[in-house]
Design a protein around this motif. Structure first.
Motif, PDB file in Angstrom:
ATOM      1  N   LYS A 142       0.782  -1.238   0.000  1.00 44.90           N
ATOM      2  CA  LYS A 142       0.000   0.000   0.000  1.00 44.90           C
ATOM      3  C   LYS A 142       0.811   1.284   0.000  1.00 44.90           C
ATOM      4  O   LYS A 142       0.257   2.359  -0.200  1.00 44.90           O
ATOM      5  CB  LYS A 142      -0.937   0.001   1.212  1.00 44.90           C
ATOM      6  CG  LYS A 142      -1.931  -1.131   1.163  1.00 44.90           C
ATOM      7  CD  LYS A 142      -2.903  -1.077   2.295  1.00 44.90           C
ATOM      8  CE  LYS A 142      -3.853  -2.259   2.157  1.00 44.90           C
ATOM      9  NZ  LYS A 142      -4.909  -2.263   3.100  1.00 44.90           N
ATOM     10  N   HIS A 143       2.115   1.184   0.240  1.00 46.46           N
ATOM     11  CA  HIS A 143       2.918   2.397   0.288  1.00 46.46           C
ATOM     12  C   HIS A 143       4.386   2.085   0.010  1.00 46.46           C
ATOM     13  O   HIS A 143       4.806   0.932   0.073  1.00 46.46           O
ATOM     14  CB  HIS A 143       2.784   3.082   1.658  1.00 46.46           C
ATOM     15  CG  HIS A 143       3.342   2.262   2.778  1.00 46.46           C
ATOM     16  ND1 HIS A 143       2.578   1.365   3.488  1.00 46.46           N
ATOM     17  CD2 HIS A 143       4.586   2.178   3.300  1.00 46.46           C
ATOM     18  CE1 HIS A 143       3.325   0.771   4.402  1.00 46.46           C
ATOM     19  NE2 HIS A 143       4.564   1.241   4.306  1.00 46.46           N
ATOM     20  N   LEU A 144       5.124   3.149  -0.264  1.00 42.87           N
ATOM     21  CA  LEU A 144       6.571   3.035  -0.354  1.00 42.87           C
ATOM     22  C   LEU A 144       7.107   3.393   1.029  1.00 42.87           C
ATOM     23  O   LEU A 144       6.821   4.477   1.543  1.00 42.87           O
ATOM     24  CB  LEU A 144       7.143   3.987  -1.408  1.00 42.87           C
ATOM     25  CG  LEU A 144       8.647   3.846  -1.634  1.00 42.87           C
ATOM     26  CD1 LEU A 144       8.953   2.548  -2.391  1.00 42.87           C
ATOM     27  CD2 LEU A 144       9.191   5.027  -2.417  1.00 42.87           C
ATOM     28  N   GLY A 145       7.827   2.487   1.637  1.00 46.27           N
ATOM     29  CA  GLY A 145       8.435   2.763   2.930  1.00 46.27           C
ATOM     30  C   GLY A 145       9.760   3.474   2.704  1.00 46.27           C
ATOM     31  O   GLY A 145      10.582   3.036   1.901  1.00 46.27           O
ATOM     32  N   PHE A 146       9.942   4.585   3.386  1.00 47.54           N
ATOM     33  CA  PHE A 146      11.178   5.366   3.317  1.00 47.54           C
ATOM     34  C   PHE A 146      11.745   5.374   4.726  1.00 47.54           C
ATOM     35  O   PHE A 146      11.062   5.760   5.670  1.00 47.54           O
ATOM     36  CB  PHE A 146      10.867   6.776   2.818  1.00 47.54           C
ATOM     37  CG  PHE A 146      12.054   7.685   2.700  1.00 47.54           C
ATOM     38  CD1 PHE A 146      13.230   7.273   2.103  1.00 47.54           C
ATOM     39  CD2 PHE A 146      11.966   8.995   3.157  1.00 47.54           C
ATOM     40  CE1 PHE A 146      14.324   8.127   1.983  1.00 47.54           C
ATOM     41  CE2 PHE A 146      13.038   9.861   3.033  1.00 47.54           C
ATOM     42  CZ  PHE A 146      14.217   9.426   2.447  1.00 47.54           C
ATOM     43  N   TYR A 147      12.979   4.906   4.872  1.00 48.73           N
ATOM     44  CA  TYR A 147      13.579   4.688   6.182  1.00 48.73           C
ATOM     45  C   TYR A 147      14.839   5.532   6.320  1.00 48.73           C
ATOM     46  O   TYR A 147      15.936   5.078   6.002  1.00 48.73           O
ATOM     47  CB  TYR A 147      13.902   3.197   6.365  1.00 48.73           C
ATOM     48  CG  TYR A 147      12.721   2.303   6.046  1.00 48.73           C
ATOM     49  CD1 TYR A 147      11.749   2.055   7.006  1.00 48.73           C
ATOM     50  CD2 TYR A 147      12.559   1.744   4.787  1.00 48.73           C
ATOM     51  CE1 TYR A 147      10.648   1.253   6.707  1.00 48.73           C
ATOM     52  CE2 TYR A 147      11.462   0.945   4.492  1.00 48.73           C
ATOM     53  CZ  TYR A 147      10.515   0.714   5.457  1.00 48.73           C
ATOM     54  OH  TYR A 147       9.420  -0.073   5.169  1.00 48.73           O
TER      55      TYR A 147
END
Length: 120
Positions: free
Chosen positions: A65-70
């Protein structure tokens, strides 16, 4: 992550994504390469990342559902006001696929991390 498969490199990771996630992840990949030209692209914790001065600056990963940015915890605190429209946790920013990537903010976060790992 969309799969539990272990990837050998970022290109293999990208190739394994469904088309829509792959398109968004490629935009992020290009953006990070431009925002930190001295950083090296690596695969860390089975996620694409960029590394400079021996330290990972940021990671990203495609989910359903989303792009995870860490970007690690410090930028989440430093950019709290600018991140108010995103779901965040200690070291994570969730960027929904139905929203454009916040390019300016991502560049600012990467610049922050470059300074952080450079000891500036």
């Amino acid at each position: 992550m969309l799969t539990t498969e272990k990837y050998a490199n970022v290109a293999e990771y990208m190739a394994g994504l469904p088309e829509m996630q792959q398109n968004v992840a490629q935009i992020m990949r290009d953006l990070l390469a431009d925002a930190a030209p001295d950083a090296k692209e690596v695969l860390s914790y089975n996620m694409p990342a960029i590394k400079q001065n021996g330290k990972v600056l940021v990671y990203f990963a495609a989910t359903q559902k989303h792009l995870g940015f860490y970007p690690t915890p410090a930028p989440i605190v430093a950019f709290e006001a600018q991140l108010k429209d995103f779901q965040t946790s200690k070291g994570t920013i969730q960027i929904p696929y139905d929203q454009p990537l916040p390019v300016k903010l991502i560049r600012e976060i990467v610049a922050f991390r470059v300074k952080e790992v450079s000891g500036e």
